[in-house]
Design an enzyme around this catalytic site. Sequence first.
Site, PDB file in Angstrom:
ATOM      1  N   CYS A   2      -7.878  53.391 -29.736  1.00  0.00           N
ATOM      2  CA  CYS A   2      -7.229  54.258 -30.721  1.00  0.00           C
ATOM      3  C   CYS A   2      -7.567  55.721 -30.443  1.00  0.00           C
ATOM      4  O   CYS A   2      -8.681  56.056 -30.070  1.00  0.00           O
ATOM      5  CB  CYS A   2      -7.626  53.937 -32.152  1.00  0.00           C
ATOM      6  N   ARG A  27      -5.661  55.637 -24.903  1.00  0.00           N
ATOM      7  CA  ARG A  27      -6.625  54.963 -25.771  1.00  0.00           C
ATOM      8  C   ARG A  27      -5.987  53.822 -26.567  1.00  0.00           C
ATOM      9  O   ARG A  27      -6.671  53.084 -27.270  1.00  0.00           O
ATOM     10  CB  ARG A  27      -7.248  55.965 -26.734  1.00  0.00           C
ATOM     11  N   TRP A  74      -4.638  51.000 -30.912  1.00  0.00           N
ATOM     12  CA  TRP A  74      -4.895  49.773 -30.152  1.00  0.00           C
ATOM     13  C   TRP A  74      -5.304  48.758 -31.204  1.00  0.00           C
ATOM     14  O   TRP A  74      -6.376  48.859 -31.810  1.00  0.00           O
ATOM     15  CB  TRP A  74      -6.021  49.996 -29.137  1.00  0.00           C
ATOM     16  N   ASN A 100     -10.417  55.006 -36.124  1.00  0.00           N
ATOM     17  CA  ASN A 100     -10.728  54.335 -34.860  1.00  0.00           C
ATOM     18  C   ASN A 100     -12.015  53.565 -35.097  1.00  0.00           C
ATOM     19  O   ASN A 100     -12.962  54.111 -35.658  1.00  0.00           O
ATOM     20  CB  ASN A 100     -10.922  55.388 -33.756  1.00  0.00           C
ATOM     21  N   GLY A 101     -12.059  52.303 -34.698  1.00  0.00           N
ATOM     22  CA  GLY A 101     -13.279  51.514 -34.881  1.00  0.00           C
ATOM     23  C   GLY A 101     -12.969  50.214 -35.587  1.00  0.00           C
ATOM     24  O   GLY A 101     -11.809  49.815 -35.714  1.00  0.00           O
ATOM     25  N   GLU A 482     -14.221  44.697  -7.684  1.00  0.00           N
ATOM     26  CA  GLU A 482     -13.479  45.845  -8.208  1.00  0.00           C
ATOM     27  C   GLU A 482     -12.016  45.799  -7.739  1.00  0.00           C
ATOM     28  O   GLU A 482     -11.095  46.102  -8.504  1.00  0.00           O
ATOM     29  CB  GLU A 482     -14.165  47.156  -7.795  1.00  0.00           C
ATOM     30  N   LYS A 486      -8.808  45.718 -10.277  1.00  0.00           N
ATOM     31  CA  LYS A 486      -7.755  46.743 -10.230  1.00  0.00           C
ATOM     32  C   LYS A 486      -6.398  46.071 -10.161  1.00  0.00           C
ATOM     33  O   LYS A 486      -5.482  46.428 -10.872  1.00  0.00           O
ATOM     34  CB  LYS A 486      -7.989  47.608  -8.991  1.00  0.00           C
ATOM     35  N   GLU A 489      -5.417  44.170 -13.486  1.00  0.00           N
ATOM     36  CA  GLU A 489      -5.191  44.942 -14.709  1.00  0.00           C
ATOM     37  C   GLU A 489      -3.904  45.773 -14.657  1.00  0.00           C
ATOM     38  O   GLU A 489      -3.298  45.998 -15.691  1.00  0.00           O
ATOM     39  CB  GLU A 489      -6.394  45.807 -15.079  1.00  0.00           C
ATOM     40  N   HIS A 505     -17.266  25.821  -1.346  1.00  0.00           N
ATOM     41  CA  HIS A 505     -17.943  25.071  -2.416  1.00  0.00           C
ATOM     42  C   HIS A 505     -17.013  24.816  -3.597  1.00  0.00           C
ATOM     43  O   HIS A 505     -17.495  24.515  -4.689  1.00  0.00           O
ATOM     44  CB  HIS A 505     -19.217  25.809  -2.842  1.00  0.00           C
ATOM     45  N   LYS A 604      -8.267  52.682 -22.737  1.00  0.00           N
ATOM     46  CA  LYS A 604      -9.238  53.221 -21.786  1.00  0.00           C
ATOM     47  C   LYS A 604     -10.677  53.140 -22.286  1.00  0.00           C
ATOM     48  O   LYS A 604     -11.573  52.763 -21.562  1.00  0.00           O
ATOM     49  CB  LYS A 604      -8.887  54.673 -21.469  1.00  0.00           C
TER      50      LYS A 604
HETATM   51  C1  F6R Z   1     -11.060  49.177 -15.547  1.00  0.00           C
HETATM   52  C2  F6R Z   1     -11.727  50.018 -16.524  1.00  0.00           C
HETATM   53  C3  F6R Z   1     -12.710  49.398 -17.443  1.00  0.00           C
HETATM   54  C4  F6R Z   1     -13.887  50.346 -17.685  1.00  0.00           C
HETATM   55  C5  F6R Z   1     -14.816  49.758 -18.743  1.00  0.00           C
HETATM   56  C6  F6R Z   1     -16.046  50.615 -18.969  1.00  0.00           C
HETATM   57  O1  F6R Z   1     -10.213  49.912 -14.729  1.00  0.00           O
HETATM   58  O2  F6R Z   1     -11.467  51.191 -16.614  1.00  0.00           O
HETATM   59  O3  F6R Z   1     -13.141  48.173 -16.956  1.00  0.00           O
HETATM   60  O4  F6R Z   1     -14.562  50.551 -16.490  1.00  0.00           O
HETATM   61  O5  F6R Z   1     -14.127  49.618 -19.947  1.00  0.00           O
HETATM   62  O6  F6R Z   1     -15.712  51.886 -19.402  1.00  0.00           O
HETATM   63  P1  F6R Z   1     -16.731  53.075 -19.304  1.00  0.00           P
HETATM   64  O7  F6R Z   1     -16.980  53.343 -17.872  1.00  0.00           O
HETATM   65  O8  F6R Z   1     -16.058  54.211 -20.003  1.00  0.00           O
HETATM   66  O9  F6R Z   1     -17.990  52.631 -20.006  1.00  0.00           O
END
Ligand code: F6R
Length: 609
Positions: A2, A27, A74, A100-101, A482, A486, A489, A505, A604
Amino acid sequence: MCGIVGYTGINNATPILLEGLDTLAYRGYDSAGIAVWDGENIVMKKEKGQLSNLKAILEREPVTGCCGIGHTRWATHGEPSYINSHPHGDAKKQLVLVHNGIIENYVRIKSMLMDRGCVFVSDTDTEVVAQLLGDVYNGDPIKAIVEAMKLIEGSFALAILFRDDPHRIYCVCKDSPMVVGFGRDGAHIASDIPAMLSYTRDVTFMGDKQIAVLSPDGIAFYNEFGTPIDKGCSHIDWDLDAAKKGSYEHFMMKEICEEPVAFRKTAEQYVSFREPRLKADCFPWDADNCAELKRIRIIGCGTAYHAGLLGKKYFTELAKIPVEAEIASEFRYSGYTFEEGEALLLVSQSGETADTIAALRMAKQAGVRTIAVCNVIGSTIAREADEVLFTYAGPEIAVAATKSYLTQITVLFLAALRLGEIRGTISGERVKALLSELTSIPEHMQKLIDDREAIQYFASREFSAKHVFFIGRGIDNALSMEAALKLKEVSYIHSDAYAAGELKHGTIALIEEGTLVVGLITQRHLASKTASNLEEVRVRGATVLALTNGSMPDIAGHCNKVWELDEMNELTAPFCAIIPMQLFAYYMAVQKGCNVDKPRNLAKSVTVE
Ligand code: F6R
């Protein structure tokens, strides 16, 4: 999760709110809404879906006024819908607010209010706060906020407009970020700095349970008891354009293209390249503390956790110290008892991730030293950790982390190198040699970015893949995790990472004709091992792509396609190796027509559990 914005001043609030919401759309994008005082009433407009839906309504039915709040959602409680969109108000129509929260005890408060005859219109926990505030309000907003705060549990950032006091915005937060700043033409509030960068660079981060009152001519702060307090401000020197898309089609591509610069900026903070030598603040402890250090526990979520996995390899190899990397949400409930001589290293781009903050607070309560690797000055993690190693990625707007991951692994590498230097586990010559390697990394990166068409072409042939597996050993296993995140997502293609040696395995049972398997091979001494694993999947029908560190002629025979990096040191190769993986995810998503910058169901900054 949010995004909140607010403005009160001499200008029309609506375009300022919409511009802020545009910036904060990463967000959350389930719905958007604003509330503006138009001189007579607080007018609310909201709509389900992306911000463009709200903009369309405002074009048909404009709202003008100099004080307002806005929200991009969100969804947590209540499906994404018009009725659950923010702002929410109380039944007596005394106030409206955005939130937000998560209010953890909202069910109890809701039933208490319903017993008193309060009628609710939405399914949200947010409306419970609005109704509660309305219930305790008797003409004094600060008093009502203080009273309500005593009853609500959970995390919240609230921006509130009271009908009796329509030129002011009342804000309060707990475990949820909120930034306020005063610009030339009025006061601003936002969940994140980029939303107010075009108006001011001097911002104040609100602390837990602190209240801010924004008026057209200033901002006043109060503590949780309603007593006035003074708060300083931080100057933010982020480039304004850094938070804008410019000529790029997507923020994700822009941020990948910024990686050579982000890498250089971050490395230059910790390395003096002239000699070359590491600067002391690269691992900000003295020799005695470093000698007493027995174990490092690296904590993060998602991409930040993956950076931690690579960090583990770096600290183990360079500083010869036991390291564990753990997912913050698991760690916080693991019942772990900290040991003497242990340090907690927290990795977070935003510095606001709820689970990572919880782990940090656990450590602090146990008297364990904490170091944060963080991108946002003034964020909760940056404020609360004992030491901070900042990354200099600049604002990252795309939901998928790219340049933040790169700068996190850069800092972790340098911190491990410095710790090794202090503990005497690495020779001065090796330190110098590794630092010299770094100078050419931006060039290698740039080459990969300039040659991205080859990756685009490959993606154009593979984007209908249903499953993609990334395999590697050691460092490449960490990188694979990673790479797989990527891809899944942003493109919604099922992808997973497996330690190459684990395939036999069990996992190899998933391989069938046409399954795409990507082998990451940056560690030359493990190349033949991973090559055998690639051969095993190839003969079972998989399409095999390998990413190699320099030319590896023996690998080509096992693959349908090879992407070659310039040959470089195995420890610094990940800085480059991740770029083709990010580009691959990007192009696969674009080919599929996905919303690359705002993937479905994601936001995010994960400020709730
Ligand atoms: C994936 C992504 C998330 C963040 C995770 C942690 O692309 O962006 O997996 O890495 O939510 O966020 P931060 O780094 O802000 O603690």
